[in-house]
Design an enzyme around this catalytic site. Structure first.
Site, PDB file in Angstrom:
ATOM      1  CE  LYS A 113       2.939  -2.123   9.249  1.00 15.41           C
ATOM      2  NZ  LYS A 113       2.618  -1.430   8.024  1.00 15.41           N
ATOM      3  NE  ARG A 134      -6.681  -1.713   6.146  1.00 17.02           N
ATOM      4  CZ  ARG A 134      -5.807  -1.224   7.014  1.00 17.02           C
ATOM      5  NH1 ARG A 134      -4.536  -1.154   6.690  1.00 17.02           N
ATOM      6  NH2 ARG A 134      -6.203  -0.811   8.183  1.00 17.02           N
ATOM      7  CD  GLU A 170       1.039  -4.575   2.486  1.00 15.12           C
ATOM      8  OE1 GLU A 170       0.191  -5.333   3.012  1.00 15.12           O
ATOM      9  OE2 GLU A 170       1.077  -3.350   2.672  1.00 15.12           O
TER      10      GLU A 170
END
Ligand code: IVH
Length: 662
Positions: A113, A134, A170
């Site tokens: 993550k 986002r 990301e």
């Protein structure tokens, strides 16, 4: 023309291919030099034939003009969040639910993550048309021009490209780059970023793409929002598909067949966390099969088929016992929190960074407060917040010092700067760094007086101020370890030679905040004598070209410190004679232009070229920046060439340079 066109499109393809090998696969097939040669050839060809330049050429990776504000972008599919689990028991519960809902065996794809900034890239017919943050999940910001500057983001997908691809991932700033960036900001007195994620987000949200471009951001793709023109069945297949299309995915991704394998992966990643070049804060597990994902569906704003399994928090509570103020090598005064020792993630923490006064005020910190301290990877711990509920009323306010803790000199804070600084040129905490600058090539140019000499001279108390250098005798130096007569003589000669200097060099050598070489030159040109400089008022300084309020304030702060003025006078008394710069009359064709030279020129030596530039009123700089007017380009140039192209700085060959002089 058709030859050029062919060559050009070959170069574009070739460079994309090698960029993919290098940035995405990490398996370069050609050397950096060979890549640079091709890149340069493409730049030249495109300059000659601008009509042939495509928007997707590798030379176009640097975005255009600064924006005023980012336009909004509505995601076609909302960008959802993940539910977190923290313990083996919680993970077991997830597996039980999956088992029950799916009935049969299933596999799970696990990956780190990433602690970065979520982004969506939209490719239409293989071309990058949009990159958006986002935001609130529904609507983000269009940051395309900044995302385009990330090296591992292709402007064009590899064939066969789907009609539409919305890829998600990301954006990260590597820990190493984060440290460099913060170090740089701290030395300029700018506020530092709390962690790489904030730094990545701050960089992507820069309105000037050139700023984003200067920070080495990276991207890992981990999912898709929508796709048309290709059919994918599973997470693992999708990741392979993304990589084949030229998008960077993470190497540590794995497929697991049961919970034990996920647990092992989680422990492995936690153990590797510190050594990874980027920050991660857990692992993400996703049901591999898209069919099974559809079956499980969503709850509120998260999928039921994916979870984040987070690492234990690197946070702890402790008491703020005191605040110390440290003077850095450049005079910046930084507060450091002294904490009651506390164990966080297995490491005892007793000091934490507080950055600057604003940060302290923002936290409303008081001595005696209970504070939340966070360790972010291997970055020094940070005070995150105050537990206000634990206040007893006995906490004491913290005062920022008005005098330098090292020398008692005046502490000033320049408008618009985060840092407080001690402006005393004799401050012991700064003297080594200041002497290094004083002696440097572009300042007093004392050849041979490098860090090692300075260190020794200070240690043996042979010098304390700049002016002490001019009292040194060869025999003083001979008393130092391992110093031969010759090197001692040479240094004394170099110090002697530096007495004959120019006014701009002397001003620059003082290391006054914001007064770089160019400002020093402008000041010298305007004020002409050192006396005039020492007596200049803020208003007089503001009359100087390019000197605004910030610079004028910094200079007056410097001049208002008596130590500084008397130190300059001592230098003069000891024989330093600064001459005003002489301008060769009438030959100012290059007035106002700044040149950087790179590579070997066909006929001119570097010093000849420099002399020609100066004789025509131009300036020389050692590094390329936005302010560079021309890059004078010779054979086998260094990285300056790439920097210049990325900043859109005009390059000149020797022949073009000679023409310009005419
Ligand atoms: S998949 C449907 N995979 O974590 C959710 N997200 O709370 C799809 N993140 O902002 C997300 N690493 O940007 C996924 N390997 C990874 C991730 C990851 C970091 C971020 C993601 C999102 C947040 C979810």
């Amino acid at each position: 023309m058709s030859e050029a066109k062919k060559r050009l499109s070959w170069l574009v393809e070739e460079l994309w291919k090698h960029g993919y090998q290098y940035y995405v696969l990490d398996q370069p097939e050609i050397s950096d030099e060979a890549y640079d040669t091709l890149f340069r050839e493409l730049v030249e060809l495109e300059e000659k034939h601008p009509e042939l330049r495509s928007a997707y050429s590798p030379t176009q990776k640097v975005g255009g003009m600064p924006l005023k504000k980012f336009p909004k972008y509505k995601h076609r599919e909302p960008m959802l969040g993940l539910q977190n689990v923290y313990t083996p028991e919680e993970l077991e519960a997830v597996f039980d639910r999956w088992q029950e809902a799916l009935g049969s065996a299933f596999s799970v794809v696990v990956e780190p993550k990433f602690d970065g900034l979520a982004i969506e890239l939209v490719y239409e017919k293989g071309l990058l048309v949009m990159a958006a943050t986002r935001g609130d999940g529904e609507t983000g910001e269009d940051v395309t021009s900044n995302v385009k500057t990330i090296r591992s983001v292709p402007l064009k997908l590899r064939e066969p490209a789907p009609a539409l691809l919305e890829v998600r991932g990301e954006i990260l700033l590597l820990k190493e780059d984060f440290r460099k960036l913060n170090h740089d900001r701290a030395s300029k007195g700018e506020p530092v970023f709390a962690n790489p994620r904030n730094a990545a987000a701050g960089s992507i949200r820069q309105l000037d793409p050139r700023v984003a471009s200067a920070r080495s951001l990276d991207l890992f793709c981990h999912g898709i929002g929508g796709i048309e023109g290709a059919v994918l069945e599973s997470q693992a297949q999708m990741l392979e598909f993304l990589r084949d299309r030229g998008l960077k995915t993470n190497r540590l991704t794995k497929r697991c067949n049961n919970r034990a394998e996920v647990e092992k992966y989680y422990r492995d990643m936690e153990a590797r966390r510190e050594t990874l070049p980027y920050e991660i804060d857990g692992v993400v597990l996703k049901i591999d099969s898209f069919g099974a994902q559809r079956e499980l569906g969503f709850v509120a704003r998260s999928p039921r088929w994916a979870f984040a399994y987070k690492f234990a928090a690197q946070e702890g509570n402790t008491i703020l016992e005191d605040v110390h103020f440290q003077v850095g090598r450049t005079g910046a005064i930084t507060p450091v929190a002294v904490l009651a020792p506390v164990s966080i993630g297995g490491v005892t923490v007793s000091r934490a960074g507080l950055h600057n006064e604003d940060q302290m005020r923002l936290l409303d910190l008081k001595i005696g407060d209970t504070v939340v301290v966070k360790r972010a990877g291997d970055v020094i711990p940070d005070v995150q917040s105050v537990v206000v509920a634990k206040r007893t009323g006995k906490e004491k306010p913290i005062r920022f010092p008005t005098k330098c803790p090292s020398c008692g000199g005046k502490v000033t804070r320049i408008e618009g700067e985060a840092a407080h600084r001690c402006a005393n040129i004799a401050c012991p905490a700064q003297i080594a760094e200041r002497l290094r600058h004083f002696a440097s090539k572009r300042a007093m140019n004392i050849e041979g007086l490098g860090e090692k000499w300075i260190e020794m001279l200070l240690q043996h108390k042979l010098i304390e101020h700049y002016s002490d250098l001019y009292d040194l005798k060869a025999k003083d130096l001979l008393t130092l370890e391992r110093q031969g007569e010759r090197s001692a003589q040479k240094l004394i000669q170099a110090i002697e030679a530096s007495k004959t200097t120019t006014l701009d060099r002397l001003i620059f050598a003082m290391g006054i905040r914001f007064v770089g070489e160019r400002t020093a030159e402008l000041l010298a040109d305007h004020l002409l004598t050192i006396e005039a400089f020492l007596e200049a008022t803020e208003a007089q300084l503001m009359e100087v070209e390019e000197v605004g309020e910030t610079v004028a304030t910094a200079i007056t702060a410097f001049l208002s410190d008596k130590h500084n003025v008397s130190e300059v006078r001592r230098l003069l008394k000891k024989g330093v004679t600064p001459k005003a710069i002489e301008r060769s009359a009438g030959k100012d064709t290059l007035q106002g232009a700044t040149f950087v030279i790179t590579g070997t020129l066909p006929t001119l030596s570097r010093s000849q070229a420099e002399a020609m530039i100066k004789a025509h009123g131009g300036k020389i700089s050692g590094s390329v920046s936005k302010k560079t007017s021309y890059l004078l380009l010779g054979e086998s140039p260094g990285s300056k060439f790439e920097k210049a192209t990325s900043l859109g700085v005009k390059t000149l060959s020797e022949a073009e340079f000679r023409k310009l002089l005419e």
